[in-house]
Design an enzyme around this catalytic site. Structure first.
Site, mmCIF file in Angstrom:
data_model
loop_
_atom_site.group_PDB
_atom_site.id
_atom_site.type_symbol
_atom_site.label_atom_id
_atom_site.label_comp_id
_atom_site.label_asym_id
_atom_site.label_seq_id
_atom_site.Cartn_x
_atom_site.Cartn_y
_atom_site.Cartn_z
ATOM 1 N N CYS B 2 61.308 -8.341 44.416
ATOM 2 C CA CYS B 2 60.974 -7.012 43.942
ATOM 3 C C CYS B 2 59.816 -6.510 44.783
ATOM 4 O O CYS B 2 59.195 -7.261 45.537
ATOM 5 C CB CYS B 2 60.514 -7.040 42.476
ATOM 6 S SG CYS B 2 61.799 -7.510 41.318
ATOM 7 N N GLY B 28 64.184 -4.758 47.363
ATOM 8 C CA GLY B 28 65.046 -4.624 46.185
ATOM 9 C C GLY B 28 65.812 -3.326 46.249
ATOM 10 O O GLY B 28 65.221 -2.256 46.210
ATOM 11 N N ASN B 103 56.403 -8.138 40.039
ATOM 12 C CA ASN B 103 57.105 -8.878 41.082
ATOM 13 C C ASN B 103 56.839 -10.348 40.868
ATOM 14 O O ASN B 103 55.671 -10.759 40.842
ATOM 15 C CB ASN B 103 56.621 -8.432 42.468
ATOM 16 C CG ASN B 103 57.291 -9.218 43.586
ATOM 17 O OD1 ASN B 103 58.374 -9.752 43.408
ATOM 18 N ND2 ASN B 103 56.626 -9.285 44.736
ATOM 19 N N GLY B 104 57.887 -11.131 40.703
ATOM 20 C CA GLY B 104 57.699 -12.569 40.502
ATOM 21 C C GLY B 104 58.617 -13.096 39.431
ATOM 22 O O GLY B 104 59.576 -12.437 39.036
ATOM 23 N N TYR B 244 61.409 -14.211 56.103
ATOM 24 C CA TYR B 244 62.499 -13.261 55.927
ATOM 25 C C TYR B 244 62.123 -11.990 55.183
ATOM 26 O O TYR B 244 62.574 -10.905 55.527
ATOM 27 C CB TYR B 244 63.644 -13.944 55.161
ATOM 28 C CG TYR B 244 64.672 -12.995 54.606
ATOM 29 C CD1 TYR B 244 65.657 -12.452 55.435
ATOM 30 C CD2 TYR B 244 64.646 -12.617 53.265
ATOM 31 C CE1 TYR B 244 66.592 -11.567 54.932
ATOM 32 C CE2 TYR B 244 65.588 -11.728 52.757
ATOM 33 C CZ TYR B 244 66.554 -11.211 53.589
ATOM 34 O OH TYR B 244 67.479 -10.326 53.086
#
Lengths: 456, 456, 456, 456
Positions: B2, B28, B103-104, B244
């Site tokens: 995210c 995302g 996020n996580g 990435y």
């Protein structure tokens, strides 16, 4: 600026056309359409504003049944960019139902339209493509190829056409061959396409170019007619296809676009051998192969200096000036530690208005570029195109109104280099440099042009 | 997977958040949302499935008034990827209205949810983010920072949070700092973002990372609180961000992503110095910088071997298997005359399932590649991530079930090389190699993990 | 102003709910939703702004699988009329997943919400329905009926609830029975509905009213629990249901709405026996049966004086003031040759603000009405409703601020007659006139009301 | 089955057309369109499938600038009911740009189309309206009225046309005057409309019928031409307009539709004076005025026996058979206590296929009707219409294939009465009974008909 695609004798004709159009999407992002016919009478057609992948959801493709299909992507050159002008057009006439898709620009459109109007014709579109249907309807012949030949004989300018009539897939190209049209085959199906890349995209093999002035009629996996327009003229393929328009993996006149661009870069490097620089930075995506060629010849290392945000599409956001400015900045983003403190050879494909280039230069300066040597892999654009490329009129072409030094100042670059026109032709031509239309670079139009339009 | 973004003290908060989210879109693509608040009570929120640029048309942004805004882009790791789970979430509670974006992945989510359910809580979402709101609501404190500290103290796993409470913008990061969160400033406005690139995208400057375990409260252009979670743990930043996930123009722990990737490529070249090859070809877009590094160190020229069709987006087409296969092939297209007859070093960032790589190899073989030496700029992925990256469970990780030689055979490549884990850490770490979580590569999880999930 | 519907033990539960909601659409045109559950855990829910028939296309209904379903139509009484408040709501809690839909208005909502907030609850909606879920979650019991009883015991005001828990369909009604809720059966499936008409619409039979204060739990075609809230209060059914809100083919407390309205008209005729008129004209559609009654008793012929254009819906057009005026005029159109030169008894159901009536009178005058004797089949509305009907606050109720003579002048009618409150009750009551809430007509609220709100 | 509307010399021409079309919506619910022109060259046109109020949101109306506007609502009589055939059509030709909207059916369409095709014309639509544009384009004249006269002279069948050419609004009606077209005025603007109701809806006054065979040209608030088609034929207005199609508040040939229907009911009562019944029940909405007339003459009380659910629109739901059956039942709902135990005179406007009537009878029987005496306010439909009404071919007309007694049995009614054809004409005709086309009732077609089609 359009792309056309056609396939016949195929159970999945519409899906194949969809794949072809996605591959040709760069040729026109404004509208797209597919028309398919199988039984010779019922044509299933869907056209919409927007991108191919947005328009042709599976449920739409499923209703486009038929073994012959043509497709079209379009970028309007006129303000009347509405759904009414999205192609393919489908008409009924004395020859039955005909679907037609067109890439190019017919320069004697107004004269023919006036002639047709005087004899009682009505016009449903503002597009020049409609007169092709009118001309087909008013001509007769033993075969559809002969009707087609009579119909397009009087057209001046650029056209690469694909049509469906019954089970037939028809292709036609003007005598100069301004716009590309290639023939391929996948299984037992023939394919017509603006570019070879779309033939490969559907798993097919490239066979040959449709020849300038050729009319080709295909039915049930066989080429049943190939006619040649009477006046055989010297081929004049639009050199802007190599410079900018075609995909790098396409092949034009036996010359790969990628190779042509790499060689353009090499010629540029020769022209600029006196320039001292640290890195070569292409403007993505069209400058990449020229930059590669430049780097190969000059030995100056090529670096990726920009991140291009592919989520910012022009078709996604059509907003106010404020929004346009915000999103424009998000599209091309400099990588600071690549740029900062460097002497940069910046490579782009062409310079038209100069406004985008100006913004890119500002971006590089803000990211700390020490010197910017701006190189274009084409000559200065000095004349508008009347054969289907969307260049503005002369007053908006920066190189038509400013000297090279004035442009350099306007852009705020240290040096400015245009690729020499002969170098460009040599790079594109595989030896033969005379079969190109380079009117936008030298003002030499192969066919008669309305002087009023030229001076507009 | 995210991205979060927040900005305060700004007249155009929602527009800035929009620009930030477009820049973070790669984190995302499934849903996006923005919540804005100005007067401390009314929150204007819009969430939808789809891409940021599709969702936030100007008329939507215009109604998101308020001087504080947070935004979120989301790629669901669960099947329940519906609008109900699109963030930011907005709740009323004893502390007023609170908007939260996360996020996580919170690893003790189920335990906390069960505890809350037993004490009478109700749950509107399936997301772990909702428990943050519950924990805030059941805690008290003199300041919002203190409430926040009490609330998140009990959370295990990964979280980088941005919140709005009244005029305050709050950021928080777990003690390990698994997921990034950075602080920037544009004019008189503070910015929080998952990546530095989004700070620059709104014209701001990067200030510093939000520290692992830090809770930062900002109001009207001032940092009014900065608290540290009690147990200070060793930082463990997810190294997949460098490999990435992050944009190459972002900076993590003072190290540019681009530089890290170039160096990964150099290390790879060292590992593969015995390989003879004609060209280095990156899988676009994430393999590009590693390929550059490989080429720089090895002297083998890097070539663009694929055209990536950016019109084929995963969010555009969600079709049947047949359609998926057709469009997958259209996404990455080989340039035949680059590939044909060549010994190729093919560079990609990582190998997870192996299915995509297999298809790319087939494509290269069909385009005439003579030899393929496949190099990954990361070690083999052998263990699932529980901290927010969408890796599948072990049985689907090819390197967890096959040996390197078996994978090489499966992929049908001549040689297969993974970047050595130490080389990866050296490339990413600027000297310090211990502050990374590399659990997906070595199975060493910094925090306790449910063994049942690990073995699933 | 809402409608609820529930069905269980039915293979086509969602389709049945759809049919029920279409029949209840007049109770709320703003949003609609259906939640279905079959296996006890997965709830399939769809909610949207708009009309039932627009929202629930077949492809939506197909994904709402499950043998128990509840549905809701809603007309917001608040400005916060957004999708977030569309029902049914679905929550997870200690009792599993629960779906809830609510018709009514809980008058001690703020107090309970504050109490819950202090103990750490979070609120996702602005609706009072959410606290029902909170109260369920914080209570325990041997059966779901007992939990439900504890939960709703503390609620004041009006509620008719339908819920799903696992395979159970639950109905509950406040002790006064302000809002209707009826029980029916179709095949082996029990049905709960706001009105009997929706039971017949799905092919079922009416069984009985859910009693005031009753909690009824149904599972697999059996009523497994029926509990009664502790304090048994005198039933106080909202008399506005008969006057205006319910469909004329519904039955309330064994009294057909249609019969009640016809009798209201007869009483009106008695009150107005001194009036000389040529025709009786109802305002369509709610005035029709009262007009019929008036005509039957008075002998004055009833005529259709207006054409109602059903294509002009309030949900279709939400435009500027100019557009609203244009379309408002198109909705009700006078038949000139019916009206012209006539002495008219104009019959409408009720007078709230007086603005619509004023426009209708102008329309009639323009169409040549000679005299207008305006009769309302209810008394003057003088007090706001706190039990779920969307009446404005006192200052906007014309009869709260003007005398009858002032209203007559404002409306520009020759005479103005309100139905006597006792006559209204007699018409609705089948003899028993004490079981109605008529607070909006007489200010006598059955349950405690916040005086600040009353005076607002 | 279409409606047309035109207005000129008006600043709000498109908004007025919108109001007119909403009023004419009952004449065609499938597609709608408006074309506006102000400056004589640019035509702003919007067409879409769906209802007027859904299509013409304010933002659409705002772009339809221009002082002359025409509009069209359409119910397709063909299967090709797609957006391509939505009107108005806009064409360019030798006379400039022309917009045209058509109500009716041209019976020699195929012959003219074939003639045009042979001379080289192309056809964009399947609609017969397109040939009007072709005929205009191939004729010349001193004035547009003269061109128009030449163009439509050769048309057979029914047409009521409205057109825009430059600033001119043109109306034309076939010599028989099959379909209505009326002239009105609002302020300084002339209005053309299919029905008087739409003139009143925009605040205007009815002036006169456009005469059969009249061509009327209006410009800037003045009638500048009125021409009469050469062969003056006896007027033959479609009597189905009075029976069913027109709004009851419209006036046709100085006779109010409402009055005509009331009188039809009276005649029916005379025909059925031997029938003993308790109540008269109309099928809503078209049976209402006939039922009123029946009740007035017979003394049998009229009751509202059905609730019609206006939320169930045919355009809303186009689903599977199952869904269609579910929603069909929801549309017309019996009021049980009105019906139960009663001897009922059921009144509908006409009997075409008989399938709907059959369902209504079942509904009444289920609701307890003791006797059903079914009366139609028109004779039996025995022949298809070729002039624009969507009747099926003979084999599907129940009265073409069954005797009255067989129909009575099929419908399961106690008695079945059709209005005598002379009574119908007397009711509609204000004394003059010869100016009607009643071909669908008596098979006497005023103009030549293709026998093959008749027998189809």
């Amino acid at each position: 600026m359009c792309g056309v695609f056609g396939i016949e004798n195929n159970e999945n004709a519409a899906v194949m056309a969809f794949a072809g159009l996605i591959t040709l999407q760069h040729r026109g992002e404004e509208s797209a359409g597919i028309s398919a016919n199988g039984d010779g009478t019922t044509y299933n057609t869907y056209r919409s504003m927007g991108l191919v992948a947005h328009i042709f959801k599976e449920r739409i493709l499923n209703i486009l049944s038929g073994k012959v299909a043509i497709g079209h992507v379009r970028y309007s050159t006129h303000s009347e960019s509405t759904i009414i002008n999205a192609q393919p057009f489908v008409y009924n006439c004395i020859h039955g139902t005909i679907a037609v898709a067109h890439n190019g620009n017919i320069t004697n459109f107004e004269q023919i339209k006036n002639r047709l109007a005087k004899s009682g014709s009505i016009f449903n579109h503002t597009s020049d493509t409609e007169i092709v249907a009118h001309l087909l309807a008013e001509n007769t012949g033993k075969t559809f190829g002969q009707i087609m030949k009579k119909a397009v004989q009087c057209l001046q300018g650029a056209f690469s056409l694909v049509l469906i009539q019954g089970n037939k897939l028809i292709g036609a190209r003007d005598s100069f061959g301004f716009r590309p049209l290639v023939l391929g085959k996948v299984g037992k199906s023939y394919v017509l396409s603006s570019e070879t890349s779309a033939i490969y995209a559907v798993g097919g093999n490239f066979i040959r170019d449709v020849k300038p002035g050729e009319i080709i009629v295909i039915e049930k996996g066989k080429i049943i007619e190939s006619l040649q327009l009477a006046q055989k003229e010297k081929e004049k393929l639009c050199i802007f296809e190599q410079v900018y328009f075609s995909r790098p993996d396409s092949i034009l006149r036996d010359r790969s676009i990628r190779d042509a661009r790499v060689e353009m870069g090499k010629y540029l490097a020769r022209q600029m051998k006196h320039i001292k620089a640290d890195i070569v930075v292409p403007v993505p995506d069209t400058g990449i192969f020229s930059a590669k060629g430049f780097s190969m010849h000059s030995g100056i290392v090529m670096q990726t200096g920009f991140i291009r945000n592919h989520y910012v599409g022009r078709s996604f956001i059509k907003p106010s000036q404020k929004m346009r400015e915000i999103t424009a900045k998000l599209k091309l983003f400099p990588i600071r530690d690549v740029i900062n403190g460097k002497r940069i050879v910046l490579i782009d494909d062409s310079l038209v208005r100069g406004t985008t280039a100006q913004k890119i230069v500002i971006t590089l300066r803000n990211a700390g570029a020490k010197e910017i040597h701006f190189a274009l892999s084409s000559p200065a654009v000095i004349s508008p195109c009347f054969y289907g490329i969307d260049t503005p009129n002369k007053s908006k072409l920066i190189a038509a109104v400013k000297s090279v030094e004035e442009i350099r100042e306007f852009l705020n670059v240290d040096t400015l280099t245009f690729l020499d026109i002969n170098n460009m032709k040599k790079a594109c031509g595989n030896g033969d440099v005379n079969h190109f239309c380079s009117a936008c670079f030298d003002g030499k139009y192969p066919s008669p042009i309305d002087r009023k339009k030229l001076l507009a």
